[in-house]
Design an enzyme around this catalytic site. Structure first.
Site, PDB file in Angstrom:
ATOM      1  N   CYS A 496      -3.945   2.863  -3.814  1.00 14.33           N
ATOM      2  CA  CYS A 496      -2.962   3.058  -4.672  1.00 14.33           C
ATOM      3  C   CYS A 496      -1.671   4.422  -4.426  1.00 14.33           C
ATOM      4  CB  CYS A 496      -3.430   3.757  -6.319  1.00 14.33           C
ATOM      5  SG  CYS A 496      -4.671   2.383  -7.094  1.00 14.33           S
ATOM      6  N   ASP A 497      -1.931   4.097  -3.002  1.00 18.18           N
ATOM      7  CA  ASP A 497       0.016   4.951  -2.650  1.00 18.18           C
ATOM      8  C   ASP A 497       0.887   3.857  -2.201  1.00 18.18           C
ATOM      9  OD1 ASP A 497       0.625   7.414  -1.312  1.00 18.18           O
ATOM     10  OD2 ASP A 497      -1.061   8.452  -1.717  1.00 18.18           O
TER      11      ASP A 497
END
Length: 628
Positions: A496-497
């Site tokens: 999630c980056d």
């Protein structure tokens, strides 16, 4: 007509592969761990075999024979140079454990390096504890670098009592007396080395780690004082190693030559003081050509291993002969050159993000004028007018956004306009390729239209140097290289980056921001990230609690058949939770209490409660990556 040779050229395989990688007639990526054309591993066949065994991807493939081959190459290069320049001593390699501390890797290096008296280098107490478990040859050296407390020194000195050939390098002047005092207490005479702080520096990303600003090493004044102190302790005969290091991944051969000459002069002057220096340790720095350009760029090196050895041997001999001192045994800590090639990460692509290029727009007849204009432009664009129509489309898109912000068009109409704009752009880029238009406008548009291929992996865990310092690694499709790639894309991971993306790729003359890839079909599509055997295993980050990947160690026999030597399971969810101090028993107990409360207060059935608990326990013990 697309040929296999086109794929090899496109991805630069022969330039950076060092003879270990190529593509076969079926379009599959192949590995030649011994550089023997009769001993070939078809990576797609291995992938299919592991899929059939229900081993989930990503998988890190290790090829132990490549480690053996690189050790042989390095030792042969120095043997050739020693013979050619009539150098009157020998060479011994040292593998620095910080480059790859994995037990399976070190075991293979120790085993393959035994006939060359290859040693190990450590920089911490933990590495020393691990190194002492390996059976090195009698003449192999165990070199202790790094900052050292008394506990570290005690451990290293006690190892000497067990007949280990331990070398303790004085990296910081204050270590001198402490080393000598503890050695006196234990009645041990260690082999002592001094790390010299040179003026010379390396080149590339790690140039700052050498030279006068280096955090390690002794100045000329400190060296002289150190020699004096060692003499006062009657240990001067144990001062046998001069060590220096000017940085990792040195890209320019002239920097190596300059540093060797400077250090050789230091060696000679110490030797002339009737001090028994026997070893000349040139440290690490031997570069790997990641992009195949053979230049001094950060991702390359403008020399070969043989040229490296030639420069070291010739420069050292020249100074020694001028000063009329004996030639020392040459040591090097070339960890990257030994380990980089042996690891390949294979990731499965779970899909890609390509916008709305395949949606069909049908006009009803009552659309706003901006939609009609975009629709007409989409229909009428051709090879003669595409530049003008593309620039008009940019203005239309701005007007579309303005109208929406003013509340004059609806969401559905905004969507229609966006789809038409991107479809027009796709046509324009096709015409630009056909006319070989390489203007900035269409170069930028090509990047904008590229797809994001979603890979089931974590950049932070498996290729952390790409994220941290933009180190380039080659990326090649595992199969379908007999087909011309028709898409451009980058590779995004499942963290999630937004930084979890490989968006820089090796190229002969530049750094590509998009990679030529194939359109996804109903079959599986796998990409290989290569040359990741140095540092990536050790510095991987547990971002989003994605753990280490499954491993498969593959060897090829003399008949050309490949075999799975070993499977090493990657981290499970319970493993990574433990790394960040979660107690798995407590987690199970806490979740079970939550489930029981739902049974009492929310009417959850006992059968549903049991299913929920079983699901929780099952996921707890599963691989951290997606099961696709």
């Amino acid at each position: 007509m697309w040929k296999i040779e086109d794929a090899i050229e496109l991805y630069g395989i022969e330039r950076w592969g060092s003879g270990y990688f190529s593509v076969n007639r079926n379009g599959n990526l192949i590995v030649k761990p011994t550089k023997n054309d009769a001993q070939v591993i078809d990576l797609k066949n291995v992938v299919d075999s592991l899929v059939s065994k229900k081993i989930n991807y990503p998988i890190l493939f290790r090829f132990p024979q490549i480690l053996e081959s690189q050790i042989k190459t390095l030792n042969s290069a120095f043997s050739n140079s020693i013979l050619e320049y009539k150098y009157n001593n020998t060479y011994q390699g040292i593998f620095p454990m910080k480059v790859n501390q994995r037990k399976e890797v070190i075991e293979e290096i120790v085993k393959s390096g035994k006939k060359y008296n290859m040693g190990l280098e450590v920089g911490t107490k933990a590495e020393l504890l691990a190194a002492l478990s390996f059976d090195l040859s009698n003449d192999a050296l165990l070199i202790c670098n790094g900052f050292k407390d008394d506990e570290y020194l005690h451990l290293a000195l006690n190892a000497i009592k067990l007949s280990n050939k331990v070398v303790i390098i004085i990296d910081e002047f204050s270590e001198t007396k402490r080393l000598l005092e503890i050695a006196k207490q234990l009645n041990v005479k260690p082999i002592i080395g001094i790390r010299a702080k040179l003026y010379s520096r390396g080149s590339g990303k790690w140039a700052e780690s050498g030279g006068e600003s280096s955090k390690f090493g002794l100045s000329t004044t400190e060296i002289l004082e150190c020699v004096k102190i060692i003499s006062e302790y009657n240990m001067i005969d144990q001062l046998q190693v001069l060590h220096f290091h000017i940085g990792s991944q040195i890209t320019e051969i002239r920097r190596i030559q300059k540093a060797v000459k400077e250090a050789a002069r230091v060696y000679a002057k110490i030797k002339l003081k009737h001090i028994n220096i026997k070893y000349f340790n040139i440290g690490g720095g031997l570069g790997i050509d990641y992009d195949g350009s053979k230049t001094s760029s950060d991702a390359s090196a403008n020399y070969t291993i043989q040229e490296y050895a030639n420069n070291v041997v010739y420069s050292l001999k020249e100074v020694c002969d001028e000063e009329n001192v004996t030639h020392p045994i040459i040591l090097s800590e070339s960890g990257r050159a030994i380990s980089a090639y042996h690891s390949v990460l294979v990731i499965n692509i779970k899909g890609n993000k390509n916008g709305d290029l395949n949606k069909r727009v049908e006009l009803r007849g009552n659309e706003p004028h901006i939609i009609t204009e975009l629709y007409d432009a989409f229909k009428e664009i051709n090879i003669k007018n595409y530049v003008e129509f593309y620039h008009d489309a940019l203005l239309h898109r701005e007007e579309l956004l303005s109208l929406f912000n003013l509340g004059e068009i609806e969401l559905e109409e905004k969507s229609m306009g966006e789809i038409l704009f991107w479809q027009l752009c796709e046509k324009a880029i096709g015409f630009a390729k056909e006319t070989e238009n390489k203007s900035d406008d269409f170069d930028d548009l090509n990047k904008l239209l590229s797809k994001k291929y979603i890979g089931n992996f974590s950049v932070f865990q498996s290729v952390p140097d790409f994220w941290a310092i933009k180190q380039l690694f080659p990326v090649v499709p595992v199969s379908r290289n007999n087909e011309k790639p028709t898409e451009y894309g980058t590779i995004v991971d499942i963290t999630c980056d937004s930084d979890g993306e490989i968006d820089k790729f090796v190229d002969l003359k530049d750094v590509k921001e998009i990679l030529e890839l194939h359109e996804l079909n109903n079959g599986s599509y796998y990409l290989a990230v290569l040359l990741i055997g140095a540092y990536q295993d050790t510095i991987g980050d547990y971002h989003n609690l994605f753990g280490s990947a499954n491993e498969a160690h593959i060897i090829v026999d003399e008949s050309g058949g490949w075999h799975i030597k070993q499977i090493v399971n990657g981290d499970r969810n319970c493993d990574v939770l433990g790394y960040v101090k979660y107690n798995n028993s407590y987690l199970l107990s806490a979740f079970e209490s939550e489930v029981n409360q739902a049974v009492k207060e929310c009417g959850l059935s006992k059968s549903d409660a049991e299913d929920i608990m079983n699901n929780y326990k099952n996921v707890m013990n599963r691989y951290t990556y997606l099961d696709i």
